[in-house]
Design an enzyme around this catalytic site. Structure first.
Site, PDB file in Angstrom:
ATOM      1  N   ASN A 212       0.844  -1.198   0.000  1.00  0.00           N
ATOM      2  CA  ASN A 212       0.000   0.000   0.000  1.00  0.00           C
ATOM      3  C   ASN A 212       0.881   1.251   0.000  1.00  0.00           C
ATOM      4  O   ASN A 212       2.107   1.148  -0.004  1.00  0.00           O
ATOM      5  CB  ASN A 212      -0.971  -0.021   1.193  1.00  0.00           C
ATOM      6  CG  ASN A 212      -0.234  -0.059   2.511  1.00  0.00           C
ATOM      7  OD1 ASN A 212       0.504   0.865   2.843  1.00  0.00           O
ATOM      8  ND2 ASN A 212      -0.397  -1.131   3.270  1.00  0.00           N
ATOM      9  N   ASP A 310      -3.521  -9.540  13.430  1.00  0.00           N
ATOM     10  CA  ASP A 310      -3.592  -8.132  13.850  1.00  0.00           C
ATOM     11  C   ASP A 310      -2.511  -7.936  14.922  1.00  0.00           C
ATOM     12  O   ASP A 310      -2.625  -8.435  16.049  1.00  0.00           O
ATOM     13  CB  ASP A 310      -4.992  -7.818  14.399  1.00  0.00           C
ATOM     14  CG  ASP A 310      -5.160  -6.311  14.642  1.00  0.00           C
ATOM     15  OD1 ASP A 310      -4.234  -5.686  15.182  1.00  0.00           O
ATOM     16  OD2 ASP A 310      -6.230  -5.778  14.298  1.00  0.00           O
ATOM     17  N   LYS A 345     -12.785   1.938  17.242  1.00  0.00           N
ATOM     18  CA  LYS A 345     -11.545   1.165  17.057  1.00  0.00           C
ATOM     19  C   LYS A 345     -10.759   1.039  18.358  1.00  0.00           C
ATOM     20  O   LYS A 345     -10.211  -0.017  18.659  1.00  0.00           O
ATOM     21  CB  LYS A 345     -10.689   1.821  15.974  1.00  0.00           C
ATOM     22  CG  LYS A 345      -9.559   0.931  15.503  1.00  0.00           C
ATOM     23  CD  LYS A 345      -9.009   1.347  14.158  1.00  0.00           C
ATOM     24  CE  LYS A 345      -9.994   1.055  13.048  1.00  0.00           C
ATOM     25  NZ  LYS A 345      -9.494   1.419  11.730  1.00  0.00           N
ATOM     26  N   LYS A 349      -9.843  -2.617  19.898  1.00  0.00           N
ATOM     27  CA  LYS A 349      -8.453  -3.065  20.095  1.00  0.00           C
ATOM     28  C   LYS A 349      -8.111  -3.170  21.584  1.00  0.00           C
ATOM     29  O   LYS A 349      -7.073  -3.720  21.943  1.00  0.00           O
ATOM     30  CB  LYS A 349      -7.485  -2.104  19.417  1.00  0.00           C
ATOM     31  CG  LYS A 349      -7.742  -1.882  17.931  1.00  0.00           C
ATOM     32  CD  LYS A 349      -6.867  -2.735  17.050  1.00  0.00           C
ATOM     33  CE  LYS A 349      -7.154  -2.420  15.578  1.00  0.00           C
ATOM     34  NZ  LYS A 349      -6.432  -3.259  14.644  1.00  0.00           N
TER      35      LYS A 349
END
Ligand code: C5P
Length: 407
Positions: A212, A310, A345, A349
């Site tokens: 990316n 993750d 988020k 997390k």
């Protein structure tokens, strides 16, 4: 303009590295500092005051008897107005003179006459490797450090005398970085920090892969800011073409799984984990050993994907993170509804602090605007350079740590 508003006395003593001090002076001025050059008689054998005057834009001082000062006291006047004195190059002889507190020429006189608690003295030694290694030099360095001077260390490599070893003066850019870092508050002194940065690269075959546009700039700026704040810093970097910040240890990785392994090797010793990397959510399920070739049929191959680990979630679920011994910080790059997405988020997390930003307004840019989300709520920080954002974030982290420093 990282030294804007700072007044630096740049002292040159006798050594071939004086030629690098011309470039150093230019860099200090470019960084926004005003620079007052003071040279010893020996320094004038290597570079002229004319050069240093042209680069600093100020008359150079070389003598304690300089009549240009109305009170004839350049050692008082010049040392009082400095934010720091940097001696570069600093010869073995000059270090010995500092140890003795000599005052028979302007520069050592100024070092002695400066208000010690207000005007720091930084030394960039430069000498032959045997002179550097000599017990007398090492003994003198220990003494000047004990007397409050900051000894910036030396480089290693080829020396003007033809020998190779320790004792070269640090490069001008390194000295500039050290001086800028010196002025930063040491809010993370004694802390150990791990930062992930950049994109990951997920291979499809030996030639191709998926990645990316993350530049790694924000993560590297944070690594630098944490180091400047006194922390020991490791950056676990995906494929990026950025210079490693001075004093930061770098571990290069490619895939998300490599990044997870490298991070897990580092975090057990860390106090703070900052996940800035743009980790690929998926990787190709299989990796071909050889380049996937066109077979002439006109059919494109089908690629099946599987989810990557993750990294932040894995680290945040560790016992050390749960107990508060490891402070975890995540990033969220969103395109819209930043507050809602960032808040969600942080909860998902399970981390104490999440930094939200708008992806298209930060990727590859040199500036950023951050939104801090913690248990207390949401705080918007001003748009600033990534360097400034990183310094602000470091201070925000420091004040949230157990036993943290109020900033
Ligand atoms: O879930 P999302 O990718 O939006 O979360 C972003 C945050 O999680 C960033 O801090 C990023 O570095 C981290 N992350 C990670 N490993 C992943 C995905 C994201 O560490 N596989």
């Amino acid at each position: 303009m990282e030294l804007a508003g700072k007044h630096i006395v740049l002292g040159l003593t006798g050594g071939i590295a004086c030629y690098k001090s011309a470039e150093l002076c230019r860099l200090l001025v470019k960084a926004g500092a005003t620079v007052q050059v003071v040279m010893t008689e020996a320094a004038e054998q290597f570079i002229t005051p004319v050069t240093m005057q042209a680069l600093s834009g100020r008359a150079v001082y070389t003598s304690q008897w300089d009549g240009r000062e109305p009170n004839n006291m350049p050692h008082i006047n010049l040392s009082r107005e400095a934010d720091a004195m940097l001696i570069a190059p600093c010869s073995a002889d000059f270090i010995a003179r500092l140890v003795q507190g000599r005052a028979d020429e302007l520069l050592s006189l100024m070092c002695l006459a400066r208000p010690v608690e207000r005007v720091p003295l930084l030394l960039a030694p430069a000498m032959n490797r045997e002179m550097w290694a000599h017990p007398a030099t090492q003994r003198n360095l220990a003494q000047v450090a004990a007397d409050g001077a900051v000894v910036l260390g030396v480089g290693r490599g080829d020396q003007a005398c033809g020998e190779t070893g320790d004792g070269r003066m640090l490069e001008p850019a390194e000295l500039l970085a050290d001086l800028v870092a010196f002025f930063q508050p040491k809010v993370l002194a004694g802390r150990r920090v791990v930062v992930t940065a950049g994109p990951t690269f997920e291979a499809l075959d030996p030639i191709r892969g998926i990645t990316n546009h993350s530049s790694g700039k924000m993560g590297f700026a944070i690594a630098r800011a944490a180091r400047e704040a006194g922390a020991e810093v490791v950056v676990v970097a995906g494929p990026v073409s950025l210079a490693t910040p001075r004093g930061v240890r770098r571990v290069d990785v490619k895939s998300a799984r490599d990044m997870l392994a490298a991070t897990q090797a580092e975090v057990p010793a860390a106090d703070i984990f900052i996940a800035t990397a743009a980790v690929a959510d998926w990787r190709p399920l299989t990796q071909a050993d050889q380049k996937i070739k066109k077979d002439g049929s006109g059919d494109a191959p089908t690629v099946a994907f599987t989810e990557n680990p993750d990294i932040l979630l894995t680290v945040a679920q560790s016992d050390r993170a749960r107990s508060g011994a490891l402070f975890c910080v995540g990033f969220a790059a969103e395109s819209h509804d930043l507050v809602a997405h960032a808040t969600a988020k942080r909860a998902r997390k399970g981390i104490p602090l999440l930094v939200g930003n708008i992806g298209p307004l930060t990727f590859g840019q040199d500036d950023n605007q951050m939104l801090l989300v913690d248990a207390q709520g949401v705080q918007e920080l001003p748009r600033a350079s990534k360097t400034e954002c990183a310094r602000l974030l470091v201070r925000e982290i420091a004040r949230r740590l157990p036993g943290g420093i109020a900033t």
